[in-house]
Design a protein around this motif. Structure first.
Motif, PDB file in Angstrom:
ATOM      1  N   GLU A   1       0.836  -1.205   0.000  1.00 24.11           N
ATOM      2  CA  GLU A   1       0.000   0.000   0.000  1.00 24.11           C
ATOM      3  C   GLU A   1       0.868   1.251   0.000  1.00 24.11           C
ATOM      4  O   GLU A   1       0.585   2.218  -0.704  1.00 24.11           O
ATOM      5  N   SER A   2       1.924   1.215   0.786  1.00 30.12           N
ATOM      6  CA  SER A   2       2.840   2.352   0.863  1.00 30.12           C
ATOM      7  C   SER A   2       3.532   2.588  -0.479  1.00 30.12           C
ATOM      8  O   SER A   2       3.653   3.726  -0.936  1.00 30.12           O
ATOM      9  N   LYS A   3       3.971   1.510  -1.134  1.00 24.82           N
ATOM     10  CA  LYS A   3       4.607   1.633  -2.451  1.00 24.82           C
ATOM     11  C   LYS A   3       3.637   2.221  -3.461  1.00 24.82           C
ATOM     12  O   LYS A   3       3.988   3.097  -4.238  1.00 24.82           O
ATOM     13  N   ASN A   4       2.406   1.737  -3.464  1.00 20.70           N
ATOM     14  CA  ASN A   4       1.391   2.226  -4.402  1.00 20.70           C
ATOM     15  C   ASN A   4       1.077   3.695  -4.156  1.00 20.70           C
ATOM     16  O   ASN A   4       0.918   4.475  -5.096  1.00 20.70           O
ATOM     17  N   LYS A   5       1.009   4.081  -2.884  1.00 22.93           N
ATOM     18  CA  LYS A   5       0.722   5.474  -2.541  1.00 22.93           C
ATOM     19  C   LYS A   5       1.857   6.387  -3.006  1.00 22.93           C
ATOM     20  O   LYS A   5       1.615   7.432  -3.583  1.00 22.93           O
ATOM     21  N   LYS A   6       3.094   5.978  -2.766  1.00 29.69           N
ATOM     22  CA  LYS A   6       4.236   6.787  -3.189  1.00 29.69           C
ATOM     23  C   LYS A   6       4.285   6.912  -4.707  1.00 29.69           C
ATOM     24  O   LYS A   6       4.583   7.972  -5.239  1.00 29.69           O
ATOM     25  N   GLY A   7       3.986   5.838  -5.404  1.00 31.69           N
ATOM     26  CA  GLY A   7       3.974   5.871  -6.864  1.00 31.69           C
ATOM     27  C   GLY A   7       2.909   6.811  -7.388  1.00 31.69           C
ATOM     28  O   GLY A   7       3.140   7.575  -8.324  1.00 31.69           O
ATOM     29  N   ALA A   8       1.741   6.795  -6.767  1.00 32.14           N
ATOM     30  CA  ALA A   8       0.656   7.683  -7.185  1.00 32.14           C
ATOM     31  C   ALA A   8       1.014   9.138  -6.916  1.00 32.14           C
ATOM     32  O   ALA A   8       0.743  10.015  -7.733  1.00 32.14           O
ATOM     33  N   GLU A   9       1.655   9.401  -5.787  1.00 31.42           N
ATOM     34  CA  GLU A   9       2.055  10.774  -5.471  1.00 31.42           C
ATOM     35  C   GLU A   9       3.065  11.297  -6.486  1.00 31.42           C
ATOM     36  O   GLU A   9       2.994  12.437  -6.911  1.00 31.42           O
TER      37      GLU A   9
END
Length: 102
Positions: free
Chosen positions: A83-91
């Motif tokens: 989830e953290s990886k996906n959030k950082k990628g989206a940001e």
């Protein structure tokens, strides 16, 4: 713990010394204290080593820095890592940070 030791030794991190073993056990205890199960804590350590391999950073200190970051953000299992990886990628996509690369 055997899987961690085998991965550590088999992927260029160096010798799996008594110090490394004790430090890994401390990390397991730390993650259990913030809500991980034993299995989840071991999976997090293994994942930090895998990230080191992917980034060609086969140093225990690199993996420890990842673990410190996860601990400070109460990341207690691989689902939260993803989830953290996906959030950082989206940001990064939202900020247009990479718009001018090509």
């Amino acid at each position: 713990l055997e899987e961690i030791r085998n991965f550590f030794q088999g992927n260029g991190f160096g010798s799996y010394t008594q110090y490394i073993s004790e430090t890994i056990n401390f990390w397991i205890d730390d993650f259990i204290k913030i809500g991980s199960t034993q299995e989840e804590a071991e999976s997090l350590i293994l994942e930090s080593l895998k990230i080191g391999v992917v980034n060609n950073a086969r140093k225990w200190k690199y993996s420890e820095a990842i673990l410190k970051d996860w601990e400070s953000h109460a990341v207690t299992n691989l689902e939260l890592v993803n989830e953290s990886k996906n959030k950082k990628g989206a940001e990064q996509r939202d900020t247009g940070e990479y718009d001018n690369l090509f």
